[in-house]
Enzyme design. Structure first.
Site, PDB file in Angstrom:
ATOM      1  N   SER A  46      -5.894  -1.961  -1.050  1.00 15.09           N
ATOM      2  CA  SER A  46      -5.095  -3.167  -0.860  1.00 15.09           C
ATOM      3  C   SER A  46      -4.547  -3.191   0.556  1.00 15.09           C
ATOM      4  O   SER A  46      -4.397  -2.136   1.196  1.00 15.09           O
ATOM      5  CB  SER A  46      -3.931  -3.199  -1.861  1.00 15.09           C
ATOM      6  OG  SER A  46      -3.010  -4.226  -1.554  1.00 15.09           O
TER       7      SER A  46
ATOM      8  N   TYR B  79       2.884   1.191  -5.964  1.00 17.91           N
ATOM      9  CA  TYR B  79       1.630   0.468  -5.740  1.00 17.91           C
ATOM     10  C   TYR B  79       1.086   0.725  -4.339  1.00 17.91           C
ATOM     11  O   TYR B  79      -0.083   1.084  -4.170  1.00 17.91           O
ATOM     12  CB  TYR B  79       1.845  -1.031  -5.954  1.00 17.91           C
ATOM     13  CG  TYR B  79       0.590  -1.857  -5.778  1.00 17.91           C
ATOM     14  CD1 TYR B  79      -0.363  -1.895  -6.788  1.00 17.91           C
ATOM     15  CD2 TYR B  79       0.364  -2.598  -4.623  1.00 17.91           C
ATOM     16  CE1 TYR B  79      -1.520  -2.649  -6.654  1.00 17.91           C
ATOM     17  CE2 TYR B  79      -0.791  -3.349  -4.480  1.00 17.91           C
ATOM     18  CZ  TYR B  79      -1.725  -3.366  -5.494  1.00 17.91           C
ATOM     19  OH  TYR B  79      -2.875  -4.110  -5.339  1.00 17.91           O
TER      20      TYR B  79
END
Length: 255
Positions: free
Chosen positions: A140, A153
């Site tokens: 990401s 995350y």
């Protein structure tokens, strides 16, 4: 790989994983897909079968090392895996709390990092015997720099990015291609929980097309959308104190 026929995708019941399965689905394509929700995974399977693909679906917990290894072995026996997407991931976010709870943090790392290891390592063992194959790891843009808005995350995705890029270099002369996918905001079950503006939000279908195009070129790091990727890159280059000043202003996931 230019024209893979045997493709495995984890996290194919929604978001990018589902869009990738639908994108690659075609006649003479063997698709091996897994997910945790049977209804959503069956929906993916039906759409892909309507496009004439041979679809083998399985409900599986990606954090279970032995179950994943057994599944991959069975898939590879049906058709030697050529392209593998270690895509399954979750995001929780601290919401109104300062950080995620211990339980939430461990859950994110177990899925986003250990789930990737559980997928890649057995696939890599198969491909190394053949000196051929391609593995794509979903990281990401949040992995470029630790985000206070989602510590677990961004931390898990940073680890995936670093490991994937290191693997790419280590395997460069083996015939196995490794690519790291670093998307920004993509419409999915993860982003639908965000109640703040998401710049350059892309549809999952658009994301799948970008990913597939760059995989054919064997691009090492696939980042998109470019304006957001450039902004995050600049943030990661700033001195730590200055970057922290800007990053702490970001809205928290789930807040």
């Amino acid at each position: 790989m230019k024209n893979p026929h045997n493709i495995l995708i984890t996290g194919a019941s929604s978001g990018i994983g589902k869009a990738l399965a639908i994108f690659y689905a075609n006649k003479n394509i063997n698709l091996f897909i897994c997910g945790k929700n049977i209804d959503r995974l069956n929906e993916t399977k039906i759409i892909c079968e309507q496009k004439k693909a041979n679809v083998f679906s399985e409900i599986i917990d990606i954090t279970n090392q032995e179950l994943v290894k057994d599944w991959i072995n069975r898939c590879d026996q049906i058709a030697p895996l050529e392209l593998v997407f270690a895509n399954a991931g979750i995001s929780i976010g601290p919401g109104k709390d300062v950080i995620e709870s211990e339980e939430e943090t461990r859950a994110v790392f177990e899925t986003n990092l250990l789930g990737v290891l559980n997928t890649v390592l057995p696939c890599l063992a198969k491909m190394r015997l053949r000196n051929r194959g391609q593995i794509a790891l979903t990281s990401s843009l949040a992995g470029y720099r630790g985000l206070p808005s989602a510590p677990a995350y961004s931390g898990s995705k940073n680890a995936v990015q670093a490991w994937g890029e290191a693997l790419r270099g280590a395997l460069k002369k083996t015939g196995i291609e490794v690519n790291v996918i670093c998307p920004g905001f993509v419409k999915s079950r993860i982003t639908e929980r965000n109640n703040f503006p998401m710049p350059f939000l892309l549809s999952a279908d658009k994301a799948a097309k970008i990913i597939a195009k760059n995989l054919r070129k064997n691009k090492g790091r696939i980042t998109f959308p470019l304006p957001l990727a450039f902004f995050i890159y600049l943030l990661s280059c700033l001195p730590a104190r200055l970057a922290e000043f800007f990053l702490t202003k970001l809205p928290r996931k789930g807040s």
